[in-house]
Design a protein around this motif. Structure first.
Motif, PDB file in Angstrom:
ATOM      1  N   LEU A   1      31.574  46.092  57.509  1.00  0.00           N
ATOM      2  CA  LEU A   1      30.110  46.357  56.787  1.00  0.00           C
ATOM      3  C   LEU A   1      29.057  45.634  56.527  1.00  0.00           C
ATOM      4  N   THR A   2      28.094  46.086  55.999  1.00  0.00           N
ATOM      5  CA  THR A   2      27.691  45.030  54.745  1.00  0.00           C
ATOM      6  C   THR A   2      27.217  45.405  53.712  1.00  0.00           C
ATOM      7  N   THR A   3      28.445  46.356  52.857  1.00  0.00           N
ATOM      8  CA  THR A   3      27.954  46.591  52.048  1.00  0.00           C
ATOM      9  C   THR A   3      28.622  45.890  50.712  1.00  0.00           C
ATOM     10  N   ASP A   4      27.672  45.421  49.865  1.00  0.00           N
ATOM     11  CA  ASP A   4      27.602  44.470  48.913  1.00  0.00           C
ATOM     12  C   ASP A   4      28.442  45.351  48.257  1.00  0.00           C
ATOM     13  N   ARG A   5      29.695  44.623  47.636  1.00  0.00           N
ATOM     14  CA  ARG A   5      30.581  45.464  46.627  1.00  0.00           C
ATOM     15  C   ARG A   5      31.155  44.084  45.483  1.00  0.00           C
ATOM     16  N   SER A   6      30.383  43.634  44.717  1.00  0.00           N
ATOM     17  CA  SER A   6      30.848  42.278  43.515  1.00  0.00           C
ATOM     18  C   SER A   6      31.411  42.450  43.064  1.00  0.00           C
ATOM     19  N   ASN A   7      32.705  43.697  43.252  1.00  0.00           N
ATOM     20  CA  ASN A   7      33.817  43.808  41.917  1.00  0.00           C
ATOM     21  C   ASN A   7      34.947  43.312  43.276  1.00  0.00           C
TER      22      ASN A   7
ATOM     23  N   THR B   1      42.931  53.562  36.598  1.00  0.00           N
ATOM     24  CA  THR B   1      42.772  53.765  38.174  1.00  0.00           C
ATOM     25  C   THR B   1      44.224  54.163  39.279  1.00  0.00           C
ATOM     26  N   VAL B   2      45.820  53.140  38.475  1.00  0.00           N
ATOM     27  CA  VAL B   2      46.645  54.022  39.150  1.00  0.00           C
ATOM     28  C   VAL B   2      47.053  54.816  38.424  1.00  0.00           C
ATOM     29  N   ALA B   3      46.258  55.586  37.534  1.00  0.00           N
ATOM     30  CA  ALA B   3      46.707  57.090  37.290  1.00  0.00           C
ATOM     31  C   ALA B   3      46.389  57.695  38.217  1.00  0.00           C
ATOM     32  N   ASN B   4      44.814  57.718  38.545  1.00  0.00           N
ATOM     33  CA  ASN B   4      44.476  58.950  39.197  1.00  0.00           C
ATOM     34  C   ASN B   4      44.865  58.245  40.725  1.00  0.00           C
ATOM     35  N   THR B   5      44.902  57.095  41.260  1.00  0.00           N
ATOM     36  CA  THR B   5      45.736  56.688  42.748  1.00  0.00           C
ATOM     37  C   THR B   5      46.547  57.667  42.392  1.00  0.00           C
TER      38      THR B   5
ATOM     39  N   LYS C   1      37.469  59.102  41.312  1.00  0.00           N
ATOM     40  CA  LYS C   1      37.347  57.765  39.783  1.00  0.00           C
ATOM     41  C   LYS C   1      38.122  56.283  40.324  1.00  0.00           C
ATOM     42  N   ALA C   2      38.971  56.430  41.167  1.00  0.00           N
ATOM     43  CA  ALA C   2      40.043  55.206  41.679  1.00  0.00           C
ATOM     44  C   ALA C   2      39.269  54.650  41.820  1.00  0.00           C
ATOM     45  N   ALA C   3      39.052  54.805  42.958  1.00  0.00           N
ATOM     46  CA  ALA C   3      37.640  53.881  44.168  1.00  0.00           C
ATOM     47  C   ALA C   3      37.221  53.408  43.947  1.00  0.00           C
ATOM     48  N   THR C   4      36.361  53.762  42.830  1.00  0.00           N
ATOM     49  CA  THR C   4      34.858  53.611  42.081  1.00  0.00           C
ATOM     50  C   THR C   4      35.381  52.407  40.321  1.00  0.00           C
ATOM     51  N   SER C   5      36.604  52.880  40.255  1.00  0.00           N
ATOM     52  CA  SER C   5      36.325  51.551  38.828  1.00  0.00           C
ATOM     53  C   SER C   5      36.168  50.492  39.523  1.00  0.00           C
ATOM     54  N   GLU C   6      35.694  49.232  38.033  1.00  0.00           N
ATOM     55  CA  GLU C   6      35.068  48.551  37.813  1.00  0.00           C
ATOM     56  C   GLU C   6      36.555  47.712  37.771  1.00  0.00           C
ATOM     57  N   ALA C   7      36.971  48.268  37.138  1.00  0.00           N
ATOM     58  CA  ALA C   7      39.079  47.843  36.791  1.00  0.00           C
ATOM     59  C   ALA C   7      40.105  47.811  37.944  1.00  0.00           C
ATOM     60  N   ALA C   8      39.436  48.562  38.966  1.00  0.00           N
ATOM     61  CA  ALA C   8      40.225  49.133  39.784  1.00  0.00           C
ATOM     62  C   ALA C   8      40.976  47.526  40.109  1.00  0.00           C
ATOM     63  N   PRO C   9      42.782  47.193  40.473  1.00  0.00           N
ATOM     64  CA  PRO C   9      42.762  46.004  41.646  1.00  0.00           C
ATOM     65  C   PRO C   9      42.994  46.339  43.103  1.00  0.00           C
ATOM     66  N   ALA C  10      42.572  45.800  43.767  1.00  0.00           N
ATOM     67  CA  ALA C  10      42.408  45.650  45.439  1.00  0.00           C
ATOM     68  C   ALA C  10      43.042  46.154  46.139  1.00  0.00           C
ATOM     69  N   LEU C  11      44.530  45.959  46.067  1.00  0.00           N
ATOM     70  CA  LEU C  11      45.697  47.304  46.385  1.00  0.00           C
ATOM     71  C   LEU C  11      45.338  48.719  46.066  1.00  0.00           C
ATOM     72  N   LEU C  12      45.013  49.159  45.341  1.00  0.00           N
ATOM     73  CA  LEU C  12      45.015  50.653  44.569  1.00  0.00           C
ATOM     74  C   LEU C  12      43.421  51.416  45.148  1.00  0.00           C
ATOM     75  N   ARG C  13      42.094  49.789  44.785  1.00  0.00           N
ATOM     76  CA  ARG C  13      41.368  50.873  45.695  1.00  0.00           C
ATOM     77  C   ARG C  13      41.268  51.230  47.252  1.00  0.00           C
TER      78      ARG C  13
END
Length: 716
Positions: A15-21, A518-522, A543-555
């Motif tokens: 994908l071309t989606t650019d997510r800096s995080n 993120t962990v709690a909402n996932t 909420k979990a998927a879009t959190s800036e603090a989300a670790p990659a595995l949780l996202r």
């Protein structure tokens, strides 16, 4: 060379989606010094004969430069790389004690190769971490193929290779060397012979060896060294010095430092004898004793660290004169090695530093512990966590080390450094911190993430004995929150208990700026999907998927679960987008080989099947299933979801025997839980119904056998 392995990965659209995080740096910045050879210095004696020997040696696959400390191995190679005889493309890596770990070792080697222009993966850290359990079949084939694809020769130089002692690391290096493409050459710089199987290369004429006898100074080189340091010796005295040191470069250099300024240097040559180690200790102490007290104390103090800068030195020594002392040491060429082009980081020559540290421990053992403690403080404050943990342990501050590990474990795990965390835990287990809350919490998380439910339960049981309600170093709100997060995320306790724990975690972890939100909402979104509460699932998972603090595995887990829930609600387009976003994280972080990301392949395979791409869907799902089976004991739910969906897709693809096997496998996994499985059983029965209908249709479409025709004739 290994293209067939690469082709097994399912084709996923980029994908071309650019997510800096999505992009991030390694958990500890790798000092540039580890990825570049030492700078040459004008004061060095030029070893022209060795430069030519190196040029010829590296025409073979492997060059072994093996000699004890102080033989100038790295110095000679640095001169070679700075000369006109240097190879065209060079990848350099200096190892340290933490590199005796497969994931860290190959992350650093792959990073060095990438710096040299070798395209291995979009995210090297993630790629190596994902293949950490299968280095031989996942990581090394990709590296070898990348080397083979280079337009010209490349020389890979690994300094301080004697640090590599782990059996699995040596086996991996053996594999790497054995499969080197013709355009790649490896130079191993080591104090001792490695435990590699080099006999095959030696017999085939593909191994060059440069050893202590080659590296030892000859009389001309020794005379040049003495003259450059302003030491005048008779030819007889030079011969005697050569005889006593046997041409050992470090011994000669230390002797030159000791002889400088003496009224009768020839007389001093007669005063020492013995083997190299004795000469090294003697001469180093001789050099140290001749330094001003302030300089000597500085050298002893900074011998506790592998590398140091002016700010670190000032903090550790509680003084403000480090910069001037370093300038003086550089000027006198006193075994100080600059590690970067800006000369911000330095180290002492290994031999010199070892003798200085031995002197410090002998003379002032209490000060050594204090210095380790101060080093740990500065290093932790400045982001050098691995070094900080090691120094905290050396200082006897196990509790501080445990807090450091707990504060940083999630960041390290997300960077693929799980083996580093496990190494810390093993060190802490033997310390006074083995029952501290910080240690037990980290151990519980790592047990759950590695699929060790028994150990996870034991650690969580330890936490129930305490009444700690304060925020933990990793940012978790409390011990209660830790227990709710672990129980709610991994789901070993059955759907209803898992949902209750997840709800409690979401009540406690409400700070959207922390990873635990993120962990709690996932956990809550996934538990809701399991029991069939799709509205709650699609409400909290974004909420979990879009959190800036989300670790990659949780996202990845949040997006993949969201895709499953959306598909069940008939939102196929949204489901496809969520599945592709999950795969984009996998792609960006090069995590295709990590078992914990299997649910992303589950979601993508389902979306592909919904779009009629049945062959591609089955390939994607097959890859995901193979991933999940790599580690036994992981959370059962991603496996259950995958088997159910793959079974349905197998029905759609007409592979009915495969569908039957998958659904037979998933049934006991679901029915092991007595309560809260109504939605999962309904999903299983729907898949079984589709299988029965497909089987009926298949039988109807098949031509009749002779016996069936005979029966129909008789019935008529």
């Amino acid at each position: 060379m290994f293209g067939a392995i690469e082709q097994q990965r399912p084709q996923v659209s980029r994908l071309t989606t650019d997510r800096s995080n999505l992009s991030r740096q390694p958990a500890d910045s790798i000092l540039e010094a580890k990825l570049r050879p030492p700078q040459t210095r004008s004061a060095w004696v030029m070893r022209s004969r060795l430069l030519e020997e190196l040029e010829h040696a590296t025409q073979r696959a492997v060059t072994l430069i093996a000699a004890p400390a102080g033989y100038g191995k790295t110095t000679v190679v640095a001169q070679w790389l700075a000369s006109d005889l240097r190879p065209t493309i060079v990848a350099w890596i200096s190892l340290d004690t933490a590199d005796n770990d497969p994931v860290r070792l190959w992350t650093n080697i792959a990073t060095a190769l990438a710096r040299a222009g070798c395209d291995i993966a979009r995210d090297i850290v993630g790629f190596v971490a994902a293949g950490g359990n299968d280095v031989l079949t996942v990581v090394l084939p990709r590296i070898v193929d990348a080397l083979a694809g280079l337009p010209s020769d490349i020389t890979v130089l690994i300094d301080d290779f004697d640090i590599v002692r782990a059996t699995e690391c040596n086996e991996q290096i053996d594999f790497f060397v054995k499969h080197l493409p013709p355009n790649a050459h490896v130079v191993l710089i080591t104090r001792s012979d490695p435990t590699l199987r080099l006999g095959r290369l030696r017999a085939a004429g593909q191994l060059s060896e440069i050893r202590a006898d080659d590296l030892a100074f000859n009389t001309r080189e020794a005379s040049a060294l003495l003259v450059s340091d302003g030491v005048q010796l008779s030819s007889e005295a030079v011969s005697e010095l050569m005889q006593r040191t046997e041409g050992w470069p470090a011994g000669l250099y230390l002797a030159a430092l000791s002889l400088t300024g003496r009224a009768d240097p020839s007389e001093f040559v007669h005063t020492f004898s013995g083997n190299n180690r004795f000469i090294g200790d003697y001469l180093t102490e001789e050099v140290l004793s001749r330094q001003p007290e302030q300089v000597r104390n500085f050298i002893l103090d900074m011998s506790i660290v592998d590398r140091f800068s002016v700010p670190l030195a000032d903090y550790v020594t509680e003084a403000r004169h480090s910069a001037s002392i370093l300038r003086n040491l550089k000027h006198t060429n006193l075994f100080l090695v600059p590690l970067d082009s800006e000369e911000r980081w330095f180290r002492f020559h290994h031999l010199f530093g070892a003798v200085a540290y031995s002197t410090l421990e002998t003379e002032r053992p209490d000060r050594a512990a204090m210095l380790h403690g101060r080093a740990a403080e500065w290093l932790s404050e400045n982001g050098f966590i691995e070094d900080a943990v090691e120094h905290a342990l050396a200082a006897g501050k196990a509790e501080h080390a445990a807090n450091l590990v707990n504060a940083n474990w999630l960041r390290y795990f997300d960077a693929g450094r799980g083996t580093t965390i496990q190494r810390w835990l093993r060190a802490l287990e033997a310390s006074a911190a083995d029952h501290s809350t910080a240690y037990v919490v980290t151990a519980a998380w790592m047990a759950a993430l590695s699929g060790n439910q028994e150990e996870m339960d034991r650690r969580l049981a330890q936490l129930t004995n305490g009444s700690d309600h304060v925020r933990l170093p990793d940012g978790t709100k409390s011990v209660e929150s830790v227990m709710a997060l672990v129980r709610g995320l991994f789901g070993f306790d059955g759907p209803l208990d898992t949902l209750a724990f997840a709800r409690r975690a979401a009540e406690l972890e409400t700070n959207g700026n922390l990873a635990w939100f993120t962990v709690a909402n996932t956990a809550l979104g996934h538990a809701s999907y399991v029991i069939g509460d799709l509205d709650t699932a699609v409400g909290v998972l974004p909420k979990a998927a879009t959190s800036e603090a989300a670790p990659a595995l949780l996202r990845i887990l949040a997006l993949a679960t969201l895709a499953l829930a959306q598909a069940e609600l008939g939102q196929d387009d949204r489901s496809r987008r969520s599945a592709e976003e999950a795969m984009e994280v996998v792609e960006t972080r090069s995590l295709h080989a990590l078992p914990q990301v299997s649910l992303a392949f589950t979601a993508l395979g389902q979306s592909q099947a919904s779009s009629g791409e049945l062959a591609q869907a089955m390939a994607t799902l097959e890859h995901g299933l193979n991933l999940r089976r790599k580690i036994a004991g992981l959370s059962p739910w991603p496996t259950i979801h995958h088997l159910l969906i793959m079974g349905r897709v197998a029905v759609m693809a007409g592979d009915l025997p495969q569908a039957r096997r998958l659904l037979d496998e998933v049934s006991p996994l679901i029915r092991q839980y007595r309560e809260g499985t109504a939605a999962m059983i309904a999903r299983l029965e729907a898949a079984r119904k589709a299988l029965r209908e497909a089987q009926t249709t298949s039988r109807t479409d098949e031509p009749l056998t002779a016996r069936e025709i005979d029966v129909l004739r008789r019935l008529a």
